[in-house]
Motif scaffolding. Sequence first.
Motif, short mmCIF file in Angstrom:
data_model
loop_
_atom_site.label_atom_id
_atom_site.label_comp_id
_atom_site.label_asym_id
_atom_site.label_seq_id
_atom_site.Cartn_x
_atom_site.Cartn_y
_atom_site.Cartn_z
N PRO A 251 0.82 -1.22 0.00
CA PRO A 251 0.00 0.00 0.00
C PRO A 251 0.85 1.27 0.00
CG PRO A 251 -0.81 -1.58 1.63
CD PRO A 251 0.49 -2.11 1.12
N ALA A 252 0.44 2.24 -0.81
CA ALA A 252 1.13 3.54 -0.90
C ALA A 252 2.60 3.36 -1.24
CB ALA A 252 0.96 4.32 0.39
N ALA A 253 2.89 2.43 -2.17
CA ALA A 253 4.28 2.14 -2.51
C ALA A 253 4.99 3.36 -3.08
CB ALA A 253 4.33 0.99 -3.53
N TRP A 254 4.27 4.19 -3.83
CA TRP A 254 4.90 5.36 -4.44
C TRP A 254 5.15 6.47 -3.43
CZ3 TRP A 254 7.47 5.37 -8.71
CH2 TRP A 254 7.15 4.46 -9.71
N LEU A 255 4.59 6.36 -2.24
CA LEU A 255 4.91 7.27 -1.15
C LEU A 255 5.99 6.68 -0.26
CD1 LEU A 255 4.19 9.80 0.67
CD2 LEU A 255 2.67 8.24 1.89
N ILE A 256 5.83 5.43 0.16
CA ILE A 256 6.73 4.81 1.13
C ILE A 256 8.11 4.59 0.55
CG2 ILE A 256 7.02 2.89 2.72
CD1 ILE A 256 4.58 4.63 3.28
N GLY A 257 8.19 4.01 -0.66
CA GLY A 257 9.49 3.71 -1.26
C GLY A 257 10.36 4.94 -1.45
N ALA B 88 -10.72 13.29 -12.24
CA ALA B 88 -9.76 12.21 -11.93
C ALA B 88 -8.43 12.49 -12.61
CB ALA B 88 -10.30 10.85 -12.37
N TYR B 89 -7.35 12.15 -11.91
CA TYR B 89 -6.01 12.22 -12.49
C TYR B 89 -5.62 10.85 -13.01
CZ TYR B 89 -4.82 16.88 -10.70
OH TYR B 89 -4.75 18.23 -10.47
N PRO B 90 -4.81 10.78 -14.07
CA PRO B 90 -4.28 9.48 -14.50
C PRO B 90 -3.38 8.88 -13.43
CG PRO B 90 -3.99 11.15 -16.21
CD PRO B 90 -4.42 11.88 -14.96
N VAL B 91 -3.30 7.57 -13.42
CA VAL B 91 -2.50 6.86 -12.41
C VAL B 91 -1.03 7.29 -12.44
CG1 VAL B 91 -1.66 4.60 -11.69
CG2 VAL B 91 -4.06 4.91 -12.29
N PRO B 92 -0.38 7.43 -13.61
CA PRO B 92 1.03 7.88 -13.59
C PRO B 92 1.22 9.25 -12.96
CG PRO B 92 0.49 6.93 -15.72
CD PRO B 92 -0.80 7.07 -14.98
N VAL B 93 0.25 10.14 -13.14
CA VAL B 93 0.36 11.47 -12.53
C VAL B 93 0.30 11.36 -11.01
CG1 VAL B 93 -0.77 13.72 -12.29
CG2 VAL B 93 -0.60 12.65 -14.54
N LEU B 94 -0.63 10.55 -10.49
CA LEU B 94 -0.72 10.37 -9.04
C LEU B 94 0.52 9.69 -8.48
CD1 LEU B 94 -4.43 9.35 -8.36
CD2 LEU B 94 -3.30 11.52 -7.91
N ALA B 95 1.08 8.74 -9.24
CA ALA B 95 2.31 8.09 -8.78
C ALA B 95 3.44 9.10 -8.64
CB ALA B 95 2.71 6.98 -9.76
N ALA B 96 3.55 10.01 -9.60
CA ALA B 96 4.59 11.05 -9.52
C ALA B 96 4.34 11.99 -8.35
CB ALA B 96 4.63 11.84 -10.83
N VAL B 97 3.07 12.32 -8.09
CA VAL B 97 2.73 13.20 -6.97
C VAL B 97 3.09 12.54 -5.64
CG1 VAL B 97 0.79 14.21 -5.73
CG2 VAL B 97 0.95 14.46 -8.20
N TYR B 98 2.73 11.26 -5.49
CA TYR B 98 3.06 10.54 -4.25
C TYR B 98 4.57 10.45 -4.06
CZ TYR B 98 -1.82 8.94 -4.48
OH TYR B 98 -3.18 8.88 -4.55
N ALA B 99 5.30 10.21 -5.16
CA ALA B 99 6.75 10.10 -5.06
C ALA B 99 7.37 11.43 -4.64
CB ALA B 99 7.33 9.63 -6.40
N CYS B 100 6.87 12.53 -5.17
CA CYS B 100 7.39 13.85 -4.78
C CYS B 100 7.15 14.12 -3.30
CB CYS B 100 6.74 14.95 -5.63
SG CYS B 100 7.28 14.98 -7.34
N LEU B 101 5.97 13.75 -2.82
CA LEU B 101 5.68 13.92 -1.39
C LEU B 101 6.61 13.06 -0.55
CD1 LEU B 101 3.90 15.10 0.88
CD2 LEU B 101 2.33 13.18 0.51
N GLY B 102 6.82 11.81 -0.96
CA GLY B 102 7.73 10.93 -0.22
C GLY B 102 9.15 11.45 -0.19
#
Length: 382
Positions: free
Chosen positions: A54-60, A261-275
């Motif tokens: 869960p939340a791999a693009w944030l945690i990693g 809705a945002y595309p999944v790749p956009v949300l993945a990039a957002v989560y990664a930036c926050l992480g």
Amino acid sequence: MTTAEQSCHEKGAVEQVDERKLQVNQPQHRKKFPILLICACAIAGLAGRAVHFPAAWLIGPMFVSAVFSVNGWGRVRLPRNGIFFIQAMIGVSLSGSFTLSSLFALAHNWLPVMLVVLSMQFLTILNALYFQRFCKLNPATSILGTLPGGAGEMAAMSESFGADPRLVSVMQYTRLLIIILFLSVGTSLIVHSTATAHGATAQSSAVLSLVPPATVQSTLMAALASAIGGLVAMRFRIPAGTLLLPLALSVAATMHGLPVAYPVPVLAAVYACLGMQIGSQFEREVLQRIKGLMLPLVGTSCFLAAGSIAIGIAFSRITGLDGASAYLAATPGGLDSVAVVANEIKANSALVLSVHFSRLMLVLLSGPQLVPVFTKWLKPRG
């Protein structure tokens, strides 16, 4: 010129040469390592997604960024406005979880929500007493470093109360790092056990489904809601408004039949930036200054995590809420981090965010009041 003066002069000349070499080599060092950092964060996010974490693009990216920052290999620091717009995009991504039934459930369970908020506040005050009594911290640093839900806000107000802002920041973000780890592991176990009980279909819908399919229209509406909500929240300095106001605009648009809705790749990039932003808060110099506090920080963070599990179990039994949503509501993690996890596992975001927003408001209102009380009744020991 005496021998001593000549020695000092030669030493100063050597230091100037070393400083020039450092200035020459430093830009190359900074240019090289952020690229490695971004690549390592991408690999960590992909690996987490491969094992359905869960939340791999944030945690990693968060842990990779922390490792890079502590070792001095480089860090990515986002501007303050960039962080606000990331929170706005996360708020928009949560709009699909808000329905009329979830809002009615929130109105029906207001008393358990307030009990959860007050219980977590009590646990954090116990932590502050521990740091003041056994770690020889002054009362202001103890209370501001342990209050949950507003790491940036607590650090911002620390100087006006005589607390150490860097120490407050490290205490807050260390707790956040540990809590997010417990959060990801705990929700992973809960979701896995739920999926095992209900079959593979439940696991697929709970873990792999992120957001509704995004179109050009839904992406444009999401970007518009993020921009308007984020700018208004920043203009009027609304607490947690950069996340909540875009969320409200998106929910209103969805209820009127407009896709958001945002595309999944956009949300993945957002989560990664926050992480990466959270992980970059850890610097070797600051950690060396407080290395004697690391064991108490880890211990008290584990204490908070264990307390949140107990509170979540009680909250689930009182309200009938599923275990993952109840645990997310009770955990002392940051509002944006919890929102990311809630969105990925399809938890009851309305109830989870209402608990965290209520606690954030209580922290912002009670923090300035608790510091004078601690300072008056407790003797500073450091």
